[in-house]
Motif scaffolding. Structure first.
Motif, PDB file in Angstrom:
ATOM      1  N   ARG A  36       4.310   2.174  -9.379  1.00 36.37           N
ATOM      2  CA  ARG A  36       3.078   2.666  -8.775  1.00 36.37           C
ATOM      3  C   ARG A  36       1.950   2.413  -9.766  1.00 36.37           C
ATOM      4  NH1 ARG A  36       4.190   7.580  -6.088  1.00 36.37           N
ATOM      5  NH2 ARG A  36       4.424   8.560  -8.123  1.00 36.37           N
ATOM      6  N   MET A  37       0.910   1.709  -9.305  1.00 33.97           N
ATOM      7  CA  MET A  37      -0.220   1.364 -10.143  1.00 33.97           C
ATOM      8  C   MET A  37      -1.209   2.521 -10.220  1.00 33.97           C
ATOM      9  SD  MET A  37      -0.643  -2.397  -8.392  1.00 33.97           S
ATOM     10  CE  MET A  37      -2.173  -2.807  -9.233  1.00 33.97           C
ATOM     11  N   ASN A  38      -2.197   2.386 -11.100  1.00 35.02           N
ATOM     12  CA  ASN A  38      -3.198   3.436 -11.277  1.00 35.02           C
ATOM     13  C   ASN A  38      -4.016   3.694 -10.014  1.00 35.02           C
ATOM     14  OD1 ASN A  38      -2.383   3.648 -13.906  1.00 35.02           O
ATOM     15  ND2 ASN A  38      -3.988   2.332 -14.719  1.00 35.02           N
ATOM     16  N   ASN A  39      -4.146   2.668  -9.160  1.00 33.64           N
ATOM     17  CA  ASN A  39      -4.955   2.817  -7.959  1.00 33.64           C
ATOM     18  C   ASN A  39      -4.162   3.325  -6.765  1.00 33.64           C
ATOM     19  OD1 ASN A  39      -3.441   0.614  -7.219  1.00 33.64           O
ATOM     20  ND2 ASN A  39      -5.127  -0.848  -7.269  1.00 33.64           N
ATOM     21  N   GLY A  40      -2.879   3.674  -6.976  1.00 26.97           N
ATOM     22  CA  GLY A  40      -2.052   4.210  -5.914  1.00 26.97           C
ATOM     23  C   GLY A  40      -1.247   3.180  -5.146  1.00 26.97           C
ATOM     24  N   ARG A  41      -1.554   1.899  -5.336  1.00 30.20           N
ATOM     25  CA  ARG A  41      -0.775   0.853  -4.686  1.00 30.20           C
ATOM     26  C   ARG A  41       0.543   0.640  -5.436  1.00 30.20           C
ATOM     27  NH1 ARG A  41      -3.250  -2.660  -1.020  1.00 30.20           N
ATOM     28  NH2 ARG A  41      -1.704  -4.232  -1.593  1.00 30.20           N
ATOM     29  N   TYR A  42       1.430  -0.123  -4.835  1.00 29.09           N
ATOM     30  CA  TYR A  42       2.746  -0.363  -5.412  1.00 29.09           C
ATOM     31  C   TYR A  42       2.916  -1.856  -5.703  1.00 29.09           C
ATOM     32  CZ  TYR A  42       3.794   4.361  -3.914  1.00 29.09           C
ATOM     33  OH  TYR A  42       3.769   5.728  -3.745  1.00 29.09           O
ATOM     34  N   LYS A  79       0.811  -1.208   0.000  1.00 27.34           N
ATOM     35  CA  LYS A  79       0.000   0.000   0.000  1.00 27.34           C
ATOM     36  C   LYS A  79       0.849   1.265   0.000  1.00 27.34           C
ATOM     37  CE  LYS A  79      -4.066  -1.927   2.317  1.00 27.34           C
ATOM     38  NZ  LYS A  79      -4.990  -1.815   3.485  1.00 27.34           N
ATOM     39  N   SER A  80       2.076   1.183   0.528  1.00 21.90           N
ATOM     40  CA  SER A  80       2.932   2.368   0.625  1.00 21.90           C
ATOM     41  C   SER A  80       4.299   2.078   0.020  1.00 21.90           C
ATOM     42  CB  SER A  80       3.107   2.786   2.086  1.00 21.90           C
ATOM     43  OG  SER A  80       3.859   1.812   2.799  1.00 21.90           O
ATOM     44  N   LEU A  81       5.007   3.141  -0.346  1.00 23.15           N
ATOM     45  CA  LEU A  81       6.325   2.986  -0.937  1.00 23.15           C
ATOM     46  C   LEU A  81       7.302   2.402   0.076  1.00 23.15           C
ATOM     47  CD1 LEU A  81       8.321   3.339  -3.221  1.00 23.15           C
ATOM     48  CD2 LEU A  81       8.611   5.737  -2.536  1.00 23.15           C
ATOM     49  N   SER A  82       7.207   2.816   1.327  1.00 21.99           N
ATOM     50  CA  SER A  82       8.137   2.297   2.334  1.00 21.99           C
ATOM     51  C   SER A  82       7.955   0.791   2.521  1.00 21.99           C
ATOM     52  CB  SER A  82       7.937   3.020   3.661  1.00 21.99           C
ATOM     53  OG  SER A  82       6.618   2.836   4.151  1.00 21.99           O
ATOM     54  N   THR A  83       6.721   0.348   2.506  1.00 23.97           N
ATOM     55  CA  THR A  83       6.462  -1.093   2.624  1.00 23.97           C
ATOM     56  C   THR A  83       6.964  -1.826   1.392  1.00 23.97           C
ATOM     57  OG1 THR A  83       4.498  -0.645   3.965  1.00 23.97           O
ATOM     58  CG2 THR A  83       4.685  -2.844   3.006  1.00 23.97           C
ATOM     59  N   ALA A  84       6.792  -1.205   0.218  1.00 26.62           N
ATOM     60  CA  ALA A  84       7.271  -1.816  -1.023  1.00 26.62           C
ATOM     61  C   ALA A  84       8.786  -1.967  -1.001  1.00 26.62           C
ATOM     62  CB  ALA A  84       6.838  -0.980  -2.227  1.00 26.62           C
ATOM     63  N   GLU A  85       9.483  -0.963  -0.497  1.00 23.52           N
ATOM     64  CA  GLU A  85      10.941  -1.021  -0.431  1.00 23.52           C
ATOM     65  C   GLU A  85      11.407  -2.098   0.552  1.00 23.52           C
ATOM     66  OE1 GLU A  85      12.366   3.454  -1.642  1.00 23.52           O
ATOM     67  OE2 GLU A  85      11.769   3.097   0.439  1.00 23.52           O
ATOM     68  N   SER A  86      10.696  -2.239   1.661  1.00 27.13           N
ATOM     69  CA  SER A  86      11.035  -3.306   2.598  1.00 27.13           C
ATOM     70  C   SER A  86      10.802  -4.674   1.964  1.00 27.13           C
ATOM     71  CB  SER A  86      10.185  -3.174   3.873  1.00 27.13           C
ATOM     72  OG  SER A  86      10.481  -1.978   4.554  1.00 27.13           O
ATOM     73  N   SER A  87       9.702  -4.788   1.228  1.00 35.74           N
ATOM     74  CA  SER A  87       9.399  -6.051   0.547  1.00 35.74           C
ATOM     75  C   SER A  87      10.446  -6.369  -0.512  1.00 35.74           C
ATOM     76  CB  SER A  87       8.008  -5.976  -0.093  1.00 35.74           C
ATOM     77  OG  SER A  87       7.008  -5.811   0.875  1.00 35.74           O
ATOM     78  N   LEU A  88      10.947  -5.323  -1.165  1.00 33.84           N
ATOM     79  CA  LEU A  88      11.980  -5.508  -2.185  1.00 33.84           C
ATOM     80  C   LEU A  88      13.182  -6.238  -1.602  1.00 33.84           C
ATOM     81  CD1 LEU A  88      13.150  -2.833  -4.731  1.00 33.84           C
ATOM     82  CD2 LEU A  88      14.817  -4.112  -3.408  1.00 33.84           C
ATOM     83  N   LEU A  89      13.610  -5.822  -0.415  1.00 35.84           N
ATOM     84  CA  LEU A  89      14.759  -6.458   0.221  1.00 35.84           C
ATOM     85  C   LEU A  89      14.475  -7.923   0.532  1.00 35.84           C
ATOM     86  CD1 LEU A  89      15.814  -3.646   2.743  1.00 35.84           C
ATOM     87  CD2 LEU A  89      16.849  -4.163   0.524  1.00 35.84           C
TER      88      LEU A  89
END
Length: 288
Positions: free
Chosen positions: A237-243, A210-220
């Protein structure tokens, strides 16, 4: 063997751009407009509201519009099985009452797609598109049903049928249909391309947030799980604001399929192939 495609649903993305049309007009619309308005205007889970609506419908199954609104609400909450129970048979009941403003089958199809049940989604969208009163639907509902049907056909590899259906939606003014038509053309082109190392418009999606910070943590975490360099993982970033987190980016369709299969083998069972054209590539800063 039929190649099956799972791409990002351009016509259906949260927040709810599917044809959840308002304007149910069966009989007196609903005998409890205050409850209906609460259901229509609420997107988050509300235990008291669900209980109230369930109890009301236990005594008022003939309130067809309330059933539609409640089934749609349950779909927004991702309670797809419960939604199908509420909406079962409602399409025909609404038609007999003279209502041609909404399509429960279209909502049911969205639920099936969200569950990854593409065959059942296709059947539901076909049901929505093949009703005898289809021409009486509002124009925006017709375009969305056709666009959703074309997308479902694309999902199961029926590309010729998808192109014809999406052309009908485009002729009715659906901009999303034009984008989905471009996706079909891109898929067919990359499937025919013998050199799968050529760039394309696809990638294997291996996570979401849902957020960029969470996406970056998931990336690792995903980098470790798949044993790949972080530079080979991207965030969009998708059209609905999710990542969404992708393994690679802008690959040919066959190459993206190969990446998806590797992710599934590594334990990311919900990995899928996405068409990236409408997404924004995000430059991430969180690296080990």
């Amino acid at each position: 063997m039929v190649l099956r495609l799972t791409v990002v649903l351009i016509c259906i993305s949260f927040p709810y751009s599917l044809a959840f049309a308002e304007g149910c007009t069966a009989g007196e619309s609903t005998s409890n407009p205050a409850l209906a308005q609460k259901i229509i205007s609420t997107d988050s889970s509300n235990t008291d509201l669900i209980k109230q609506a369930s109890e009301y419908l236990t005594e008022n199954q003939s309130d067809l519009c309330m059933r539609y609104y409640f089934g749609r609400y349950l779909t927004r909450l991702e309670r797809y099985g419960q939604s199908r129970t509420v909406l079962a048979g409602l399409e025909n009941e609404l038609a007999r009452s003279g209502n041609t403003n909404v399509s429960p089958e279209n909502v049911i199809g969205f639920g099936f797609l969200s569950e990854g049940n593409n065959d059942s989604a296709l059947e539901a969208f076909q049901n929505a598109a093949q009703v005898s009163y289809f021409d009486n639907f509002p124009n925006d509902l017709k375009t969305k049903i056709l666009n959703n049907l074309g997308y479902a056909q694309m999902q199961v590899g029926r590309y010729d049928e998808a192109s014809e259906t999406l052309k009908q939606a485009a002729e009715l003014g659906s901009s999303r249909a034009f984008r989905n038509l471009a996706a079909v053309a891109s898929i067919v082109s990359t499937l025919e391309e013998s050199d799968t190392s050529q760039p394309g418009a696809f990638a294997a999606i291996v996570g979401s947030a849902k957020s960029l910070s969470t996406a970056e943590s998931s990336l690792l975490q995903i980098s470790h799980k798949l044993n790949v360099e972080q530079s080979n993982i991207s965030v969009f970033r998708m059209n609905n604001g999710r990542y969404s987190i992708s393994l690679g980016r802008f690959k040919s369709y066959p190459a993206a399929i190969s990446d998806r299969d590797k992710a599934v083998e590594a334990g990311i069972s919900d990995s899928y192939v996405a068409w990236l054209t409408d997404w924004e590539l995000i430059e991430t800063t969180m690296r080990e």
